[in-house]
Design a protein around this motif. Structure first.
Motif, PDB file in Angstrom:
ATOM      1  N   ARG A 293       6.840  33.675   7.497  1.00  0.00           N
ATOM      2  CA  ARG A 293       7.123  34.833   8.346  1.00  0.00           C
ATOM      3  C   ARG A 293       8.406  34.645   9.157  1.00  0.00           C
ATOM      4  NH1 ARG A 293       3.587  36.965  13.530  1.00  0.00           N
ATOM      5  NH2 ARG A 293       4.951  38.735  14.011  1.00  0.00           N
ATOM      6  N   VAL A 294       8.612  33.458   9.701  1.00  0.00           N
ATOM      7  CA  VAL A 294       9.788  33.277  10.548  1.00  0.00           C
ATOM      8  C   VAL A 294      11.079  33.298   9.732  1.00  0.00           C
ATOM      9  CG1 VAL A 294       9.796  30.735  10.601  1.00  0.00           C
ATOM     10  CG2 VAL A 294      10.724  32.017  12.524  1.00  0.00           C
ATOM     11  N   ILE A 295      11.076  32.678   8.536  1.00  0.00           N
ATOM     12  CA  ILE A 295      12.314  32.720   7.756  1.00  0.00           C
ATOM     13  C   ILE A 295      12.550  34.111   7.170  1.00  0.00           C
ATOM     14  CG2 ILE A 295      12.313  30.244   7.290  1.00  0.00           C
ATOM     15  CD1 ILE A 295      11.458  30.844   4.432  1.00  0.00           C
ATOM     16  N   ALA A 296      11.463  34.852   6.889  1.00  0.00           N
ATOM     17  CA  ALA A 296      11.623  36.231   6.414  1.00  0.00           C
ATOM     18  C   ALA A 296      12.229  37.098   7.512  1.00  0.00           C
ATOM     19  CB  ALA A 296      10.272  36.794   5.974  1.00  0.00           C
ATOM     20  N   GLY A 297      11.817  36.868   8.765  1.00  0.00           N
ATOM     21  CA  GLY A 297      12.381  37.630   9.869  1.00  0.00           C
ATOM     22  C   GLY A 297      13.830  37.280  10.132  1.00  0.00           C
ATOM     23  N   LEU A 298      14.174  35.999   9.982  1.00  0.00           N
ATOM     24  CA  LEU A 298      15.529  35.557  10.309  1.00  0.00           C
ATOM     25  C   LEU A 298      16.529  35.756   9.179  1.00  0.00           C
ATOM     26  CD1 LEU A 298      14.708  32.232  12.202  1.00  0.00           C
ATOM     27  CD2 LEU A 298      15.652  34.338  13.190  1.00  0.00           C
TER      28      LEU A 298
ATOM     29  N   GLU B  86      13.181  42.595  17.419  1.00  0.00           N
ATOM     30  CA  GLU B  86      13.993  43.308  16.427  1.00  0.00           C
ATOM     31  C   GLU B  86      13.797  42.773  15.016  1.00  0.00           C
ATOM     32  OE1 GLU B  86      18.075  43.477  17.488  1.00  0.00           O
ATOM     33  OE2 GLU B  86      17.745  44.767  19.239  1.00  0.00           O
ATOM     34  N   VAL B  87      13.285  41.558  14.879  1.00  0.00           N
ATOM     35  CA  VAL B  87      13.078  40.979  13.545  1.00  0.00           C
ATOM     36  C   VAL B  87      11.585  40.810  13.242  1.00  0.00           C
ATOM     37  CG1 VAL B  87      15.331  39.852  13.479  1.00  0.00           C
ATOM     38  CG2 VAL B  87      13.361  38.609  14.428  1.00  0.00           C
ATOM     39  N   GLY B  88      10.763  41.538  13.969  1.00  0.00           N
ATOM     40  CA  GLY B  88       9.326  41.531  13.695  1.00  0.00           C
ATOM     41  C   GLY B  88       8.599  40.299  14.179  1.00  0.00           C
ATOM     42  N   LEU B  89       9.185  39.583  15.144  1.00  0.00           N
ATOM     43  CA  LEU B  89       8.578  38.346  15.628  1.00  0.00           C
ATOM     44  C   LEU B  89       8.237  38.424  17.120  1.00  0.00           C
ATOM     45  CD1 LEU B  89      10.902  35.807  13.759  1.00  0.00           C
ATOM     46  CD2 LEU B  89       8.535  36.385  13.175  1.00  0.00           C
ATOM     47  N   GLY B  90       8.045  39.618  17.611  1.00  0.00           N
ATOM     48  CA  GLY B  90       7.752  39.794  19.025  1.00  0.00           C
ATOM     49  C   GLY B  90       6.437  39.182  19.458  1.00  0.00           C
ATOM     50  N   ASP B  91       5.523  38.986  18.502  1.00  0.00           N
ATOM     51  CA  ASP B  91       4.224  38.382  18.830  1.00  0.00           C
ATOM     52  C   ASP B  91       4.072  37.006  18.181  1.00  0.00           C
ATOM     53  OD1 ASP B  91       4.124  39.173  16.202  1.00  0.00           O
ATOM     54  OD2 ASP B  91       2.109  40.043  16.305  1.00  0.00           O
ATOM     55  N   PHE B  92       5.176  36.326  17.972  1.00  0.00           N
ATOM     56  CA  PHE B  92       5.169  35.060  17.235  1.00  0.00           C
ATOM     57  C   PHE B  92       4.693  33.883  18.087  1.00  0.00           C
ATOM     58  CE2 PHE B  92       7.493  31.597  14.869  1.00  0.00           C
ATOM     59  CZ  PHE B  92       6.811  31.737  13.670  1.00  0.00           C
ATOM     60  N   GLY B  93       4.538  34.079  19.386  1.00  0.00           N
ATOM     61  CA  GLY B  93       4.090  33.011  20.257  1.00  0.00           C
ATOM     62  C   GLY B  93       3.712  33.546  21.619  1.00  0.00           C
ATOM     63  N   ARG B  94       3.313  32.639  22.509  1.00  0.00           N
ATOM     64  CA  ARG B  94       2.943  33.012  23.876  1.00  0.00           C
ATOM     65  C   ARG B  94       3.893  32.304  24.839  1.00  0.00           C
ATOM     66  NH1 ARG B  94      -1.943  31.072  25.623  1.00  0.00           N
ATOM     67  NH2 ARG B  94      -1.950  29.416  24.068  1.00  0.00           N
TER      68      ARG B  94
END
Length: 358
Positions: free
Chosen positions: A73-78, A148-156
């Motif tokens: 997910r993270v590399i797809a977003g970046l 903006e890359v779909g990772l707004g909920d990727f952590g706390r």
């Protein structure tokens, strides 16, 4: 057909033909890429093209520690951003294919420089440029808006530093089987002086020279980062934790035959203070508390090394160098304590030596 451990090439080929028809053109071969600390990385090829497969270690238990979906997910977003990452091609969560979830990404040409000896053929000027490029690429990563890359909920990110310190404290407790002078004092001092975090960003979590691929451009001769690898510790959090880790890895340990890879003694390698200054100038962030983040990095690595040493004493690790890991732990603890007590000296002590070699 020879199968590397954990990679059934027949099963993989069938799955790729179903999910990405036409991607593979011939019989698959594969090999395990050495050097990874945790998750397994393989190079596969059909004789014409190459790709990379990532999967958890064999016999893994904690799925959360080896989350292939999260890495993918993270590399797809970046990938669409200025941050260099391999293109993700496929995620498979069906454990029947390879025995664990995995993903496939493009193969990127480049070299992960792990030691000063490996950097030596580049010479001082190219080494300096490569390490400064490491800082610039980190600034690019921290400039990405997660939402903006779909990772707004990727952590706390709230309470990130406190949670990190407690997490590594628990890791330490889980591997305590000897006295470690100063480690409790270091942990307590870090806890008493938690800095206020800047706005959260995507954090790599293990950002260093041997987790990127560097390749010299054939047209202008410049060594550029082609891809950042090993995103298994990435999250949303305090960007200065990445900087602190980079500063720690840029310090000279002066330990002959150390089993811990370090490039800091290579001719031309910038001193830690210069890396901090460059990051501050390019990112616009306040780095006045960088000594805390660097001391935390020393603490974190001391805990990781003690865990390796603990497993070695139980006979659970094999390979060269593990017998010397234990003696490194006090060195990392002392560096952490020194960094908190005299942060200016800890960053600048190498300036004259590094610049004279450059």
């Amino acid at each position: 057909m020879s199968h590397p451990p954990g990679l059934d090439l027949g099963q993989l080929r069938s799955h790729l033909d179903r999910e990405r028809p036409g991607l593979v053109g011939g019989p698959l071969s594969g090999r395990l890429i050495e050097g990874g600390r945790s998750n397994l990385t393989y190079e596969i090829s059909d004789g014409t093209s190459k790709w990379v497969v990532r999967r958890p270690p064999l016999g893994h238990v904690l799925a959360t520690a080896h989350d292939m979906k999260r890495e993918h997910r993270v590399i797809a977003g970046l990938h669409p951003t200025a941050v260099p990452v391999p293109e993700p091609l496929l995620l498979c969560e069906d454990e029947k294919v390879l025995g664990a979830p995995f993903y496939v990404m493009e193969f990127v040409e480049g070299t992960p420089y792990r030691t000063a000896a490996e950097l030596a053929p580049l010479g001082a000027e190219r080494t300096r440029a490569a390490v400064l490029g490491l800082v610039d690429t980190l600034v690019d990563l921290h400039a990405v808006d997660p939402a903006e890359v779909g990772l707004g909920d990727f952590g706390r990110p709230e309470g990130f530093l406190d949670r990190q310190l407690r997490r590594w404290g628990k890791q330490l407790d889980a591997s305590r089987n000897r006295e470690l002078a100063g480690i409790d004092a270091l942990q307590s001092a870090l806890g008493r002086s938690l800095p206020a975090s800047p706005a959260p960003t995507i954090v790599h979590g293990d950002y260093r020279l041997d987790n990127v691929l560097i390749r010299q451009d054939e047209t202008d001769g410049v060594d550029r980062i082609q891809a950042i690898l090993d995103w298994e510790m990435s999250t949303l959090g305090d960007p200065l934790t990445d900087l602190g880790l980079l500063v720690m890895y840029s310090a000279r340990l002066e330990l002959p035959d150390s089993p811990i890879s370090t490039t800091a003694s290579a001719a031309g390698h910038p001193a830690p203070a210069e890396l901090v200054e460059r990051y501050a100038a390019r990112s616009g962030r306040d780095v006045s508390a960088v000594s805390w983040y660097t001391a935390f990095a020393w603490f974190k690595l001391a805990v990781i090394l003690e865990g390796i040493h603990y497993r070695y004493t139980l006979g659970q690790t094999v390979g060269a160098g593990f017998d010397r890991i234990g003696e490194l732990v006090p060195v990392f603890i002392e560096h952490g304590l020194t960094t908190l007590k005299d942060p200016k000296n800890s960053q600048n002590s190498q300036n004259s030596q590094n610049s004279s070699e450059g």
